[in-house]
Design a protein around this motif. Structure first.
Motif, mmCIF file in Angstrom:
data_model
loop_
_atom_site.group_PDB
_atom_site.id
_atom_site.type_symbol
_atom_site.label_atom_id
_atom_site.label_comp_id
_atom_site.label_asym_id
_atom_site.label_seq_id
_atom_site.Cartn_x
_atom_site.Cartn_y
_atom_site.Cartn_z
ATOM 1 N N GLN A 27 0.825 -1.210 0.000
ATOM 2 C CA GLN A 27 0.000 0.000 0.000
ATOM 3 C C GLN A 27 0.862 1.265 0.000
ATOM 4 N N ILE A 28 2.118 1.114 0.389
ATOM 5 C CA ILE A 28 3.044 2.251 0.396
ATOM 6 C C ILE A 28 3.154 2.841 -1.010
ATOM 7 N N ILE A 29 3.180 1.971 -2.033
ATOM 8 C CA ILE A 29 3.302 2.431 -3.425
ATOM 9 C C ILE A 29 2.112 3.302 -3.804
ATOM 10 N N GLU A 30 0.918 2.844 -3.467
ATOM 11 C CA GLU A 30 -0.293 3.609 -3.762
ATOM 12 C C GLU A 30 -0.310 4.922 -2.980
ATOM 13 N N LEU A 31 0.138 4.856 -1.735
ATOM 14 C CA LEU A 31 0.148 6.041 -0.883
ATOM 15 C C LEU A 31 1.110 7.106 -1.411
ATOM 16 N N CYS A 32 2.241 6.683 -1.968
ATOM 17 C CA CYS A 32 3.189 7.636 -2.573
ATOM 18 C C CYS A 32 2.503 8.447 -3.662
ATOM 19 N N ILE B 49 8.421 10.795 -12.604
ATOM 20 C CA ILE B 49 9.026 9.887 -11.633
ATOM 21 C C ILE B 49 8.933 10.491 -10.232
ATOM 22 N N ILE B 50 8.568 9.648 -9.281
ATOM 23 C CA ILE B 50 8.547 10.056 -7.873
ATOM 24 C C ILE B 50 9.826 9.533 -7.225
ATOM 25 N N HIS B 51 10.653 10.446 -6.802
ATOM 26 C CA HIS B 51 11.920 10.067 -6.158
ATOM 27 C C HIS B 51 11.695 9.960 -4.652
ATOM 28 N N ASN C 76 12.373 -5.545 -0.122
ATOM 29 C CA ASN C 76 12.232 -6.737 -0.971
ATOM 30 C C ASN C 76 10.769 -7.007 -1.318
ATOM 31 N N ILE C 77 9.868 -6.727 -0.369
ATOM 32 C CA ILE C 77 8.438 -6.907 -0.624
ATOM 33 C C ILE C 77 7.949 -5.875 -1.638
ATOM 34 N N LEU C 78 8.359 -4.633 -1.488
ATOM 35 C CA LEU C 78 7.946 -3.583 -2.417
ATOM 36 C C LEU C 78 8.446 -3.857 -3.830
ATOM 37 N N ALA C 79 9.658 -4.382 -3.934
ATOM 38 C CA ALA C 79 10.269 -4.621 -5.246
ATOM 39 C C ALA C 79 9.869 -5.958 -5.852
ATOM 40 N N ASP C 80 9.238 -6.816 -5.074
ATOM 41 C CA ASP C 80 8.829 -8.156 -5.527
ATOM 42 C C ASP C 80 10.018 -9.024 -5.917
ATOM 43 N N ARG C 81 11.148 -8.770 -5.337
ATOM 44 C CA ARG C 81 12.338 -9.593 -5.579
ATOM 45 C C ARG C 81 13.346 -9.287 -4.475
ATOM 46 N N VAL C 82 14.334 -10.168 -4.339
ATOM 47 C CA VAL C 82 15.344 -9.965 -3.300
ATOM 48 C C VAL C 82 16.384 -8.968 -3.810
ATOM 49 N N LEU D 52 10.526 0.859 -8.582
ATOM 50 C CA LEU D 52 9.307 0.225 -8.096
ATOM 51 C C LEU D 52 8.153 0.509 -9.049
ATOM 52 N N PRO D 53 7.071 -0.248 -8.939
ATOM 53 C CA PRO D 53 5.878 0.084 -9.723
ATOM 54 C C PRO D 53 5.397 1.496 -9.386
ATOM 55 N N GLY D 54 4.542 2.041 -10.237
ATOM 56 C CA GLY D 54 3.999 3.363 -9.969
ATOM 57 C C GLY D 54 4.946 4.489 -10.311
ATOM 58 N N ASN D 55 5.953 4.188 -11.168
ATOM 59 C CA ASN D 55 6.910 5.226 -11.580
ATOM 60 C C ASN D 55 7.680 5.788 -10.380
ATOM 61 N N ILE D 56 8.026 4.896 -9.466
ATOM 62 C CA ILE D 56 8.718 5.298 -8.241
ATOM 63 C C ILE D 56 10.147 4.794 -8.256
ATOM 64 N N VAL D 57 11.067 5.669 -7.941
ATOM 65 C CA VAL D 57 12.466 5.285 -7.745
ATOM 66 C C VAL D 57 12.772 5.434 -6.262
ATOM 67 N N LEU D 58 13.206 4.337 -5.666
ATOM 68 C CA LEU D 58 13.448 4.302 -4.223
ATOM 69 C C LEU D 58 14.941 4.276 -3.939
ATOM 70 N N SER D 59 15.414 5.228 -3.171
ATOM 71 C CA SER D 59 16.807 5.226 -2.718
ATOM 72 C C SER D 59 16.857 4.575 -1.345
ATOM 73 N N ASP D 60 17.576 3.459 -1.277
ATOM 74 C CA ASP D 60 17.733 2.757 -0.004
ATOM 75 C C ASP D 60 18.940 3.332 0.719
ATOM 76 N N THR D 61 18.903 3.326 2.033
ATOM 77 C CA THR D 61 20.022 3.810 2.844
ATOM 78 C C THR D 61 20.313 2.791 3.936
ATOM 79 N N PRO D 62 21.550 2.733 4.396
ATOM 80 C CA PRO D 62 21.854 1.846 5.529
ATOM 81 C C PRO D 62 21.077 2.265 6.769
#
Length: 306
Positions: free
Chosen positions: A96-101, A114-116, A132-138, A157-167
């Motif tokens: 639901q995070i994708i839809e909420l974005c 694109i939503i950064h 991993n759940i949002l991306a549907d892969r490991v 990610l789906p929804g034209n979203i680019v996700l920057s992961d951080t440690p």
């Protein structure tokens, strides 16, 4: 409790986050539902500005559901903030995070821009599994200990979203000593950097006040002691944590209490409330003011002596 665990990669990651934030449209901050205040990165409050923010209260199956609803209501009073309570076993809810974005940035969604986004969270909060759940892969390495992810990466990610992961990032100075204890109790800090006895005593004191019935049920205690020291002694004897001379092994007892809190065996527990947070912030402000006054007095004394 003063945290003395701030690995070099966390310092580097904090600098990179500050540099990247101006180009980010939306922030996803993963919080521990058991400590929604103590697991918030204070850096965000000064750097986020008016950027929308989704605060995910993860591990909510381990937290007190009434307190979780209270925290969601409280957090959403802040402008531009939405919350989602979830666990890493609830894939549909996390997605639901994708839809909420998209809903929080309709001007970008409408024209297909694109939503950064950037996802942040303290160590061991479950951020990598969530990705991993949002991306549907490991994509992100996972592990049941803090500081597994050590470099940033960008994920489409789906929804034209680019996700920057951080440690997973802590901060070098946790001013609120109670937050330090709570971070240690939930496992955000490596156990090699904490005193189990110290953390267990803090946790036991809180549980006696806030969740006495859970203590009675889990440890089969009819009449609870009136202080944390006696409670630890009682639990140690109940669990057979004895050394020579039938003395209670406090370290072993402490590990039992902390582990049973962390894995939910003790019950659904939240270690802080919005009211507690407000009171602690007032106390912290007074401490800062006192320190500032002492610093000013030292400067004036030094100038007068010149």
């Amino acid at each position: 409790m003063q945290i003395q665990w701030y690995p070099g990669h966390m310092h580097k990651a904090s600098k990179e986050i500050k540099q990247a934030l101006p180009k980010i449209d939306l922030i996803i901050e993963v919080l521990d539902a058991r400590i929604p205040f103590s697991s918030q990165n204070p850096m965000l409050s000064t750097l986020r500005g008016d950027k929308p923010c989704i605060r995910v209260l993860n591990k909510h199956d381990l937290a007190d559901p009434d307190r979780t609803r209270e925290w969601q209501d409280y957090l959403e009073q802040e402008r531009g903030v939405k919350t989602l309570a979830a666990t890493n076993q609830q894939a549909d809810k996390i997605k639901q995070i994708i839809e909420l974005c998209g809903k929080m940035l309709p001007e970008k969604t409408a024209v297909g821009k694109i939503i950064h986004t950037m996802i942040m969270g303290i160590p061991n909060v479950g951020k990598s599994t969530l990705i991993n759940i949002l991306a549907d892969r490991v994509i992100a390495k996972t592990g049941n200990e803090p500081a597994v992810t050590k470099r940033q990466q960008r994920i489409t990610l789906p929804g034209n979203i680019v996700l920057s992961d951080t440690p997973g990032v802590l901060w070098p100075n946790v001013e609120n000593k109670n937050s330090g204890y709570r971070l240690a109790a939930t496992g955000a800090i490596k156990d090699t950097a904490i005193s189990h006895d110290d953390v267990a005593y803090f946790t036991a004191e809180y549980l006696l006040e806030a969740y006495p019935d859970l203590l009675k049920q889990r440890y089969q205690i009819e009449q609870l002691p009136d202080n944390e020291a006696d409670l630890m002694e009682t639990i140690g004897r109940k669990r057979g944590c004895l050394r020579a001379g039938k003395q209670v092994d406090l370290d072993k007892t402490a590990k039992i209490l902390i582990n049973e809190f962390r894995n939910g065996t003790l019950g659904q527990i939240t270690l802080e409330t919005p009211a507690m947070m407000e009171a602690e912030l007032i106390e912290l402000a007074a401490i800062r003011e006192k320190k500032a006054a002492k610093k000013t007095a030292r400067k004036q004394k030094w100038k007068a002596a010149r």
